[in-house]
Design a protein around this motif. Structure first.
Motif, PDB file in Angstrom:
ATOM      1  N   SER A 153      41.727  -8.827 -55.589  1.00  0.00           N
ATOM      2  CA  SER A 153      41.649  -8.633 -54.145  1.00  0.00           C
ATOM      3  C   SER A 153      41.556  -9.985 -53.467  1.00  0.00           C
ATOM      4  N   VAL A 154      42.347 -10.182 -52.415  1.00  0.00           N
ATOM      5  CA  VAL A 154      42.313 -11.447 -51.672  1.00  0.00           C
ATOM      6  C   VAL A 154      41.050 -11.508 -50.830  1.00  0.00           C
ATOM      7  N   ILE A 155      40.291 -12.597 -50.989  1.00  0.00           N
ATOM      8  CA  ILE A 155      39.044 -12.796 -50.250  1.00  0.00           C
ATOM      9  C   ILE A 155      39.297 -13.802 -49.137  1.00  0.00           C
ATOM     10  N   GLU A 156      39.004 -13.404 -47.903  1.00  0.00           N
ATOM     11  CA  GLU A 156      39.303 -14.281 -46.763  1.00  0.00           C
ATOM     12  C   GLU A 156      38.062 -14.815 -46.070  1.00  0.00           C
ATOM     13  N   ASP A 157      36.935 -14.097 -46.176  1.00  0.00           N
ATOM     14  CA  ASP A 157      35.756 -14.493 -45.386  1.00  0.00           C
ATOM     15  C   ASP A 157      34.591 -14.978 -46.237  1.00  0.00           C
ATOM     16  N   GLU A 158      34.878 -15.331 -47.504  1.00  0.00           N
ATOM     17  CA  GLU A 158      33.818 -15.861 -48.374  1.00  0.00           C
ATOM     18  C   GLU A 158      34.335 -17.094 -49.105  1.00  0.00           C
ATOM     19  N   PRO A 159      33.437 -18.008 -49.451  1.00  0.00           N
ATOM     20  CA  PRO A 159      33.855 -19.175 -50.236  1.00  0.00           C
ATOM     21  C   PRO A 159      34.126 -18.792 -51.690  1.00  0.00           C
ATOM     22  N   ALA A 160      34.850 -19.632 -52.381  1.00  0.00           N
ATOM     23  CA  ALA A 160      35.179 -19.381 -53.787  1.00  0.00           C
ATOM     24  C   ALA A 160      33.930 -19.510 -54.659  1.00  0.00           C
ATOM     25  N   LYS A 161      33.862 -18.666 -55.676  1.00  0.00           N
ATOM     26  CA  LYS A 161      32.753 -18.736 -56.622  1.00  0.00           C
ATOM     27  C   LYS A 161      33.290 -18.629 -58.047  1.00  0.00           C
ATOM     28  N   LEU A 162      32.421 -18.912 -59.006  1.00  0.00           N
ATOM     29  CA  LEU A 162      32.834 -18.841 -60.408  1.00  0.00           C
ATOM     30  C   LEU A 162      33.381 -17.455 -60.736  1.00  0.00           C
ATOM     31  N   GLY A 163      34.485 -17.429 -61.461  1.00  0.00           N
ATOM     32  CA  GLY A 163      35.142 -16.170 -61.799  1.00  0.00           C
ATOM     33  C   GLY A 163      36.301 -15.858 -60.883  1.00  0.00           C
ATOM     34  N   ASP A 164      36.329 -16.472 -59.689  1.00  0.00           N
ATOM     35  CA  ASP A 164      37.446 -16.262 -58.761  1.00  0.00           C
ATOM     36  C   ASP A 164      38.679 -17.012 -59.242  1.00  0.00           C
ATOM     37  N   ILE A 165      39.825 -16.577 -58.750  1.00  0.00           N
ATOM     38  CA  ILE A 165      41.067 -17.307 -58.998  1.00  0.00           C
ATOM     39  C   ILE A 165      41.443 -18.021 -57.707  1.00  0.00           C
ATOM     40  N   ALA A 166      41.463 -19.356 -57.770  1.00  0.00           N
ATOM     41  CA  ALA A 166      41.782 -20.165 -56.596  1.00  0.00           C
ATOM     42  C   ALA A 166      43.235 -20.607 -56.670  1.00  0.00           C
ATOM     43  N   VAL A 167      43.991 -20.326 -55.610  1.00  0.00           N
ATOM     44  CA  VAL A 167      45.389 -20.761 -55.542  1.00  0.00           C
ATOM     45  C   VAL A 167      45.395 -22.080 -54.762  1.00  0.00           C
ATOM     46  N   ILE A 168      45.716 -23.178 -55.455  1.00  0.00           N
ATOM     47  CA  ILE A 168      45.525 -24.501 -54.867  1.00  0.00           C
ATOM     48  C   ILE A 168      46.767 -25.379 -55.000  1.00  0.00           C
ATOM     49  N   ASP A 169      46.855 -26.358 -54.071  1.00  0.00           N
ATOM     50  CA  ASP A 169      47.719 -27.524 -54.253  1.00  0.00           C
ATOM     51  C   ASP A 169      46.798 -28.664 -54.680  1.00  0.00           C
ATOM     52  N   PHE A 170      47.262 -29.511 -55.583  1.00  0.00           N
ATOM     53  CA  PHE A 170      46.472 -30.703 -55.900  1.00  0.00           C
ATOM     54  C   PHE A 170      47.402 -31.880 -56.142  1.00  0.00           C
ATOM     55  N   ASP A 171      46.894 -33.061 -55.785  1.00  0.00           N
ATOM     56  CA  ASP A 171      47.667 -34.292 -55.922  1.00  0.00           C
ATOM     57  C   ASP A 171      46.693 -35.373 -56.386  1.00  0.00           C
ATOM     58  N   GLY A 172      46.870 -35.864 -57.640  1.00  0.00           N
ATOM     59  CA  GLY A 172      45.902 -36.764 -58.234  1.00  0.00           C
ATOM     60  C   GLY A 172      46.273 -38.230 -58.136  1.00  0.00           C
ATOM     61  N   TYR A 173      45.233 -39.077 -58.000  1.00  0.00           N
ATOM     62  CA  TYR A 173      45.439 -40.527 -57.888  1.00  0.00           C
ATOM     63  C   TYR A 173      44.413 -41.254 -58.756  1.00  0.00           C
ATOM     64  N   VAL A 174      44.865 -42.313 -59.423  1.00  0.00           N
ATOM     65  CA  VAL A 174      43.987 -43.216 -60.153  1.00  0.00           C
ATOM     66  C   VAL A 174      44.226 -44.618 -59.617  1.00  0.00           C
ATOM     67  N   ASP A 175      43.157 -45.271 -59.189  1.00  0.00           N
ATOM     68  CA  ASP A 175      43.268 -46.602 -58.562  1.00  0.00           C
ATOM     69  C   ASP A 175      44.255 -46.579 -57.397  1.00  0.00           C
ATOM     70  N   GLY A 176      44.261 -45.464 -56.681  1.00  0.00           N
ATOM     71  CA  GLY A 176      45.112 -45.346 -55.501  1.00  0.00           C
ATOM     72  C   GLY A 176      46.563 -45.034 -55.783  1.00  0.00           C
ATOM     73  N   GLU A 177      46.935 -44.887 -57.068  1.00  0.00           N
ATOM     74  CA  GLU A 177      48.319 -44.623 -57.449  1.00  0.00           C
ATOM     75  C   GLU A 177      48.452 -43.218 -58.036  1.00  0.00           C
ATOM     76  N   ALA A 178      49.503 -42.491 -57.600  1.00  0.00           N
ATOM     77  CA  ALA A 178      49.771 -41.172 -58.173  1.00  0.00           C
ATOM     78  C   ALA A 178      50.168 -41.339 -59.639  1.00  0.00           C
ATOM     79  N   PHE A 179      49.850 -40.348 -60.468  1.00  0.00           N
ATOM     80  CA  PHE A 179      50.194 -40.431 -61.892  1.00  0.00           C
ATOM     81  C   PHE A 179      50.950 -39.179 -62.316  1.00  0.00           C
ATOM     82  N   GLU A 180      51.710 -39.346 -63.369  1.00  0.00           N
ATOM     83  CA  GLU A 180      52.567 -38.260 -63.852  1.00  0.00           C
ATOM     84  C   GLU A 180      51.736 -37.063 -64.305  1.00  0.00           C
TER      85      GLU A 180
END
Length: 444
Positions: A153-180
């Motif tokens: 069930s899609v939850i709209e009015d509560e924050p994410a908690k353990l056990g939930d499935i979070a649909v996310i975008d993420f973009d990682g950087y090390v020393d300010g540089e994106a990595f593969e």
């Protein structure tokens, strides 16, 4: 051909082999027929250079290596069969003599299967437990079934908690540089699954739909990508959606949905019988493992490293196959777990050594007790495989024979019969309450 075997230490020995000159001549002929196809000699087309001219121009010695490559493998195999040894690693070969008109002499230093000195293997006491299913175990199985049939069930009015499935975008950087490999869009991440870098999921907990957050983590020192190991990283994360599992009620309607029963009580009674049957099989496996372990502990054997390394390779290969069946691969697993292949192999080494020891001991017991796979048992196994793969038994036999696996099938049947023999000749004793509780906790 002459072949002799001399043991020099423990599981190491030397094969002394001499192949007659006539076979050397045949190998040189084959080598010439191979090499002449590529020889460039003015006035002759490729493949048409006469043998005397070829040898005059290039020397007969130019054929020696190809001739050795042709003759050595077959001579080695014949020598192994003739001396009745069982190599477990590649030989170290020393060529002593090879030439036109001469016999072929070589020595091969070979690591062989070790000798096993059996201890007691009959009448071994093995602790066993009764196949009883507790209310707690039944409740845990019902909970697992609830989880399997849960709806997201899609939850709209509560924050994410353990056990939930979070649909996310993420973009990682090390020393300010994106990595593969550090970027993804609309990735579904189960919070608490520990499938990401330690600390990542914990920081997504508490985010709400539409939130942005910088997640700060540190790659493990043992991370498989050396350029990232031990480095601090920042992931820019956007949370698109939160999905939560909604468990169905445990009632008669649930029983009707997941079984052929009309009431929950009927379903629970049947489920308890299934769990008892499953536990009986587990306990049977426990007793088999225990009696094999006891027999192996009483035996004396020095296992060559090559056998352990080979078993580790088999275990890694099997693990990779299971990962692929689950939609993953080895690289993904190593990335998620922060391990290297060497780490994985090191973890498997202890179990690999135990497997090798157990199999060596079972093999010797089978010989001692004249336990073999009958042709009828092989046919039964082939029929079972044929039914599983929807092929004829003869087709399965032909495939196994072509792959050289028919002997392995017979060995597997003999292995199972030997384990049955040990169980039949063991003494079942009731497991102490403390040991039984530990085993139950381990099973859970």
């Amino acid at each position: 051909m002459k072949a002799t075997w001399e043991k020099i230490e423990k599981n190491l020995g030397v094969l002394d082999v001499e192949v007659d000159a006539e076979r050397v001549k045949e190998a040189l002929d084959k080598a010439f027929n191979k090499v002449v196809k590529k020889a460039n000699v003015p006035g002759f087309r490729k493949g048409k250079v006469p043998r005397p001219i070829f040898e005059s121009r290039f020397g007969v010695e130019s054929l020696y290596q190809d001739a050795i490559d042709i003759l050595l493998p077959e001579a080695y195999r014949e020598a192994v069969d003739q001396t009745d040894i069982f190599p477990v690693d590649r030989p170290e070969v020393d060529i002593e003599q090879f030439g036109k008109g001469q016999s072929f002499k070589f020595k091969a230093k070979v690591t062989v299967k070790p000798e096993v000195k059996l201890g007691e293997y009959k009448g071994l006491e093995v602790p066993v437990r009764k196949a009883e299913v507790t209310e707690e175990e039944l409740g845990a199985e019902l909970k697992r079934l609830q989880e399997r049939h849960a709806e997201l069930s899609v939850i709209e009015d509560e924050p994410a908690k353990l056990g939930d499935i979070a649909v996310i975008d993420f973009d990682g950087y090390v020393d300010g540089e994106a990595f593969e490999g550090g970027k993804a869009e609309r990735h579904s991440l189960e919070l608490g699954s520990n499938s990401f870098i330690p600390g990542f999921e914990d920081q997504v907990v508490g985010m709400s739909t539409g939130d942005f957050k910088d997640v700060e983590v540190t790659f493990p020192e043992t991370y498989h990508a050396e350029e990232l190991a031990g480095k601090a990283a920042v992931f820019k994360v956007k949370l698109h959606e939160i999905k939560r599992k909604v468990l169905p009620e445990l009632d008669d309607e649930f029983a009707k949905d997941v079984s052929e029963f009309d009431t929950l009580e009927e379903y629970k009674a049947d489920l308890k019988k299934q769990l008892e049957s499953r536990k009986e099989q587990e306990l049977k496996g426990e007793r088999e493992n225990a009696v094999v372990e006891r027999a192996a502990e009483g035996a004396e054997v020095e296992i060559p490293d090559a056998m352990i390394d080979s078993e580790v390779e088999n275990m890694v290969r099997d693990f990779d196959t299971r990962l692929r069946q689950q939609g993953m691969n080895m690289d993904m697993f190593l990335s998620f777990s922060g391990q290297t292949r060497e780490d994985l192999e090191s973890q498997m080494k202890g179990d690999a050594e135990k497997r090798v020891r157990n199999n060596l001991v079972l093999e010797v017991i089978a010989k001692q007790e004249n336990i073999t796979a009958s042709e009828e048992e092989v046919e039964e196994e082939l029929s079972a495989m044929a039914e599983a793969y929807r092929r004829s038994a003869e087709e399965i036999r032909s495939i196994l024979a072509a792959n050289g696996s028919l002997g392995s099938l017979k060995e597997e049947i003999t292995l199972r019969k030997t384990i049955d023999f040990l169980v039949e000749n063991s003494v079942a004793v009731e497991a102490p309450a403390e040991e039984a509780s530990k085993e139950e906790a381990s099973a859970e």
